[in-house]
Design a protein around this motif. Structure first.
Motif, PDB file in Angstrom:
ATOM      1  N   THR A   1       0.848  -1.189   0.000  1.00  0.00           N
ATOM      2  CA  THR A   1       0.000   0.000   0.000  1.00  0.00           C
ATOM      3  C   THR A   1       0.885   1.240   0.000  1.00  0.00           C
ATOM      4  O   THR A   1       1.941   1.251   0.628  1.00  0.00           O
ATOM      5  N   ILE A   2       0.465   2.241  -0.731  1.00  0.00           N
ATOM      6  CA  ILE A   2       1.180   3.512  -0.798  1.00  0.00           C
ATOM      7  C   ILE A   2       0.422   4.538   0.036  1.00  0.00           C
ATOM      8  O   ILE A   2      -0.771   4.778  -0.198  1.00  0.00           O
ATOM      9  N   VAL A   3       1.090   5.138   1.004  1.00  0.00           N
ATOM     10  CA  VAL A   3       0.470   6.188   1.821  1.00  0.00           C
ATOM     11  C   VAL A   3       0.589   7.514   1.083  1.00  0.00           C
ATOM     12  O   VAL A   3       1.681   7.931   0.706  1.00  0.00           O
ATOM     13  N   VAL A   4      -0.548   8.162   0.876  1.00  0.00           N
ATOM     14  CA  VAL A   4      -0.582   9.466   0.202  1.00  0.00           C
ATOM     15  C   VAL A   4      -1.289  10.423   1.158  1.00  0.00           C
ATOM     16  O   VAL A   4      -2.518  10.553   1.147  1.00  0.00           O
ATOM     17  N   ASP A   5      -0.507  11.082   2.021  1.00  0.00           N
ATOM     18  CA  ASP A   5      -1.115  11.877   3.098  1.00  0.00           C
ATOM     19  C   ASP A   5      -0.403  13.190   3.377  1.00  0.00           C
ATOM     20  O   ASP A   5      -0.654  13.827   4.406  1.00  0.00           O
ATOM     21  N   GLY A   6       0.500  13.607   2.492  1.00  0.00           N
ATOM     22  CA  GLY A   6       1.219  14.854   2.726  1.00  0.00           C
ATOM     23  C   GLY A   6       2.105  14.836   3.943  1.00  0.00           C
ATOM     24  O   GLY A   6       2.521  15.885   4.445  1.00  0.00           O
ATOM     25  N   GLY A   7       2.389  13.626   4.451  1.00  0.00           N
ATOM     26  CA  GLY A   7       3.233  13.496   5.642  1.00  0.00           C
ATOM     27  C   GLY A   7       2.483  13.564   6.958  1.00  0.00           C
ATOM     28  O   GLY A   7       3.108  13.604   8.022  1.00  0.00           O
ATOM     29  N   SER A   8       1.139  13.534   6.910  1.00  0.00           N
ATOM     30  CA  SER A   8       0.381  13.769   8.144  1.00  0.00           C
ATOM     31  C   SER A   8       0.565  12.688   9.198  1.00  0.00           C
ATOM     32  O   SER A   8       0.380  12.944  10.391  1.00  0.00           O
ATOM     33  N   THR A   9       0.930  11.475   8.801  1.00  0.00           N
ATOM     34  CA  THR A   9       1.127  10.416   9.793  1.00  0.00           C
ATOM     35  C   THR A   9       2.564  10.347  10.300  1.00  0.00           C
ATOM     36  O   THR A   9       2.895   9.487  11.115  1.00  0.00           O
ATOM     37  N   LEU A  10       3.420  11.247   9.862  1.00  0.00           N
ATOM     38  CA  LEU A  10       4.825  11.212  10.271  1.00  0.00           C
ATOM     39  C   LEU A  10       5.094  11.777  11.668  1.00  0.00           C
ATOM     40  O   LEU A  10       5.853  11.182  12.435  1.00  0.00           O
ATOM     41  N   PRO A  11       4.541  12.927  12.045  1.00  0.00           N
ATOM     42  CA  PRO A  11       4.885  13.502  13.355  1.00  0.00           C
ATOM     43  C   PRO A  11       4.395  12.633  14.511  1.00  0.00           C
ATOM     44  O   PRO A  11       3.309  12.056  14.446  1.00  0.00           O
ATOM     45  N   GLU A  12       5.205  12.560  15.565  1.00  0.00           N
ATOM     46  CA  GLU A  12       4.776  11.831  16.759  1.00  0.00           C
ATOM     47  C   GLU A  12       3.566  12.507  17.392  1.00  0.00           C
ATOM     48  O   GLU A  12       2.722  11.859  17.998  1.00  0.00           O
ATOM     49  N   SER A  13       3.489  13.832  17.240  1.00  0.00           N
ATOM     50  CA  SER A  13       2.350  14.605  17.725  1.00  0.00           C
ATOM     51  C   SER A  13       2.067  15.701  16.703  1.00  0.00           C
ATOM     52  O   SER A  13       2.997  16.218  16.073  1.00  0.00           O
ATOM     53  N   PRO A  14       0.799  16.084  16.506  1.00  0.00           N
ATOM     54  CA  PRO A  14       0.486  17.152  15.551  1.00  0.00           C
ATOM     55  C   PRO A  14       1.225  18.453  15.836  1.00  0.00           C
ATOM     56  O   PRO A  14       1.474  19.242  14.929  1.00  0.00           O
ATOM     57  N   ILE A  15       1.603  18.673  17.104  1.00  0.00           N
ATOM     58  CA  ILE A  15       2.269  19.928  17.455  1.00  0.00           C
ATOM     59  C   ILE A  15       3.609  20.072  16.735  1.00  0.00           C
ATOM     60  O   ILE A  15       4.037  21.166  16.395  1.00  0.00           O
ATOM     61  N   PHE A  16       4.264  18.933  16.433  1.00  0.00           N
ATOM     62  CA  PHE A  16       5.546  18.993  15.747  1.00  0.00           C
ATOM     63  C   PHE A  16       5.380  19.479  14.313  1.00  0.00           C
ATOM     64  O   PHE A  16       6.211  20.207  13.791  1.00  0.00           O
ATOM     65  N   ALA A  17       4.295  19.069  13.655  1.00  0.00           N
ATOM     66  CA  ALA A  17       4.042  19.530  12.292  1.00  0.00           C
ATOM     67  C   ALA A  17       3.835  21.018  12.270  1.00  0.00           C
ATOM     68  O   ALA A  17       4.349  21.735  11.395  1.00  0.00           O
ATOM     69  N   GLU A  18       3.076  21.553  13.242  1.00  0.00           N
ATOM     70  CA  GLU A  18       2.821  22.978  13.291  1.00  0.00           C
ATOM     71  C   GLU A  18       4.095  23.751  13.615  1.00  0.00           C
ATOM     72  O   GLU A  18       4.410  24.764  12.985  1.00  0.00           O
ATOM     73  N   GLU A  19       4.896  23.269  14.573  1.00  0.00           N
ATOM     74  CA  GLU A  19       6.131  23.933  14.948  1.00  0.00           C
ATOM     75  C   GLU A  19       7.124  23.947  13.781  1.00  0.00           C
ATOM     76  O   GLU A  19       7.791  24.946  13.513  1.00  0.00           O
ATOM     77  N   ASP A  20       7.214  22.831  13.060  1.00  0.00           N
ATOM     78  CA  ASP A  20       8.133  22.758  11.925  1.00  0.00           C
ATOM     79  C   ASP A  20       7.731  23.725  10.834  1.00  0.00           C
ATOM     80  O   ASP A  20       8.587  24.330  10.191  1.00  0.00           O
ATOM     81  N   ALA A  21       6.417  23.870  10.617  1.00  0.00           N
ATOM     82  CA  ALA A  21       5.952  24.777   9.587  1.00  0.00           C
ATOM     83  C   ALA A  21       6.310  26.221   9.949  1.00  0.00           C
ATOM     84  O   ALA A  21       6.730  27.003   9.103  1.00  0.00           O
ATOM     85  N   VAL A  22       6.140  26.559  11.214  1.00  0.00           N
ATOM     86  CA  VAL A  22       6.466  27.907  11.665  1.00  0.00           C
ATOM     87  C   VAL A  22       7.956  28.160  11.544  1.00  0.00           C
ATOM     88  O   VAL A  22       8.403  29.230  11.082  1.00  0.00           O
ATOM     89  N   ALA A  23       8.775  27.167  11.948  1.00  0.00           N
ATOM     90  CA  ALA A  23      10.221  27.304  11.893  1.00  0.00           C
ATOM     91  C   ALA A  23      10.713  27.469  10.456  1.00  0.00           C
ATOM     92  O   ALA A  23      11.624  28.242  10.174  1.00  0.00           O
ATOM     93  N   ALA A  24      10.073  26.749   9.532  1.00  0.00           N
ATOM     94  CA  ALA A  24      10.493  26.828   8.137  1.00  0.00           C
ATOM     95  C   ALA A  24      10.253  28.197   7.534  1.00  0.00           C
ATOM     96  O   ALA A  24      10.982  28.638   6.639  1.00  0.00           O
ATOM     97  N   LYS A  25       9.233  28.899   8.028  1.00  0.00           N
ATOM     98  CA  LYS A  25       8.900  30.222   7.495  1.00  0.00           C
ATOM     99  C   LYS A  25       9.708  31.332   8.166  1.00  0.00           C
ATOM    100  O   LYS A  25       9.732  32.455   7.696  1.00  0.00           O
ATOM    101  N   ALA A  26      10.355  31.005   9.294  1.00  0.00           N
ATOM    102  CA  ALA A  26      11.088  32.018  10.050  1.00  0.00           C
ATOM    103  C   ALA A  26      12.354  32.465   9.326  1.00  0.00           C
ATOM    104  O   ALA A  26      12.923  31.729   8.540  1.00  0.00           O
TER     105      ALA A  26
END
Length: 267
Positions: free
Chosen positions: A242-267
């Motif tokens: 099976t191929i996971v097609v989810d934009g990486g949403s199942t990768l972070p251990e917690s959703p907070i890491f996805a949000e923090e990474d997005a903010v850091a990338a824009k900084a």
């Protein structure tokens, strides 16, 4: 240039009257396949068929409820009678009924499992003899990250069906490998479809997108393109996957890491 061509092949696609299924049908037709739109809602299915025909594609409609075994076998037989062959099955139809485990509703449970899981057995049983006779084929299934990888309250019926579907994919792949019939699936994450609109409004979907590492919800084309690859000759040595097609949403251990990474990338 590598071309993902389905020229000369016949594809039977369930749940193809809207959303992901409709997009799969259109993309397969554009790649040269003769597509059969297997859809319970006749008006939805007719609209997709007519759109494909208007753009020069080859499409037919079969009104079928995949929750009923006899309707599936009749639809597959009619497809082979019309086209003379059956190369690809895409089981995309899904039932999203559910509720809390403690509020078990036997009727809804049966509906969900019948469409999401049992239909995979019924479709495969009907298609395998034709695929074996012609020397091979593709059995493809729209699974989900919900169940096999993550969980959401109130979705236990759906999650159990999709988890079972992944088990089916692996086992059927072993059984059919020597017949050159490959069995694979795609696990979508959050995809913008009519079903998603029932889950969350526009504001809710924007909030969900914040927790996807790629910063957006997926489009039906994202799933359809993965299906096109698995249906093509380029995927001839891939089975039981099976191929996971989810934009990486199942990768972070917690959703907070996805949000923090997005903010850091824009900084």
């Amino acid at each position: 240039m590598i071309e993902l061509s389905l020229a000369g092949k016949t594809a039977f696609i369930t749940g193809s009257g809207q959303g992901i299924g409709a997009t799969i049908a259109k993309i397969f037709a554009a790649a040269g396949a003769s597509v059969v739109i297997a859809e319970r809602n006749e008006s939805h299915g007719s609209a997709v068929r007519d759109e494909i025909l208007a753009t020069g594609g080859n499409a037919a409609l079969r009104v079928v409820d995949v929750g009923h075994a006899d309707q599936i076998s009749d639809a597959i037989a009619a497809t082979v009678a019309r086209s003379g062959r059956l190369d690809i099955i895409v089981h995309n139809a899904a039932s999203f009924v559910g509720g809390l485990v403690e509020d078990l509703d036997e009727k809804q449970l049966e509906e969900s499992l019948s469409v999401n899981l049992k239909a995979a057995f019924r479709l495969s049983k009907a298609a395998i003899p034709h695929m074996r006779q012609q020397g091979g084929g593709r059995l493809l299934f729209t699974s989900s990250v919900t169940g096999p990888r993550v969980a959401m309250p109130g979705t236990s019926y759906y999650a159990a069906g999709k988890s079972g579907l992944n088990g089916f994919i692996r086992t059927a792949a072993i059984e059919l490998a020597r017949d050159d019939i490959t069995v694979n699936g795609v696990e979508p994450g959050f995809i913008r479809t009519p079903a998603m609109d029932l889950l969350a409004d526009e504001a809710g979907q924007k909030m969900m997108a914040k927790y996807v590492p790629m910063g957006r919800l997926g489009a039906p084309q994202d799933i359809a393109h993965a299906m096109l690859f698995l249906a093509s000759d380029l995927a001839g040595y891939i089975t039981g996957q099976t191929i996971v097609v989810d934009g990486g949403s199942t990768l972070p251990e917690s959703p907070i890491f996805a949000e923090e990474d997005a903010v850091a990338a824009k900084a």
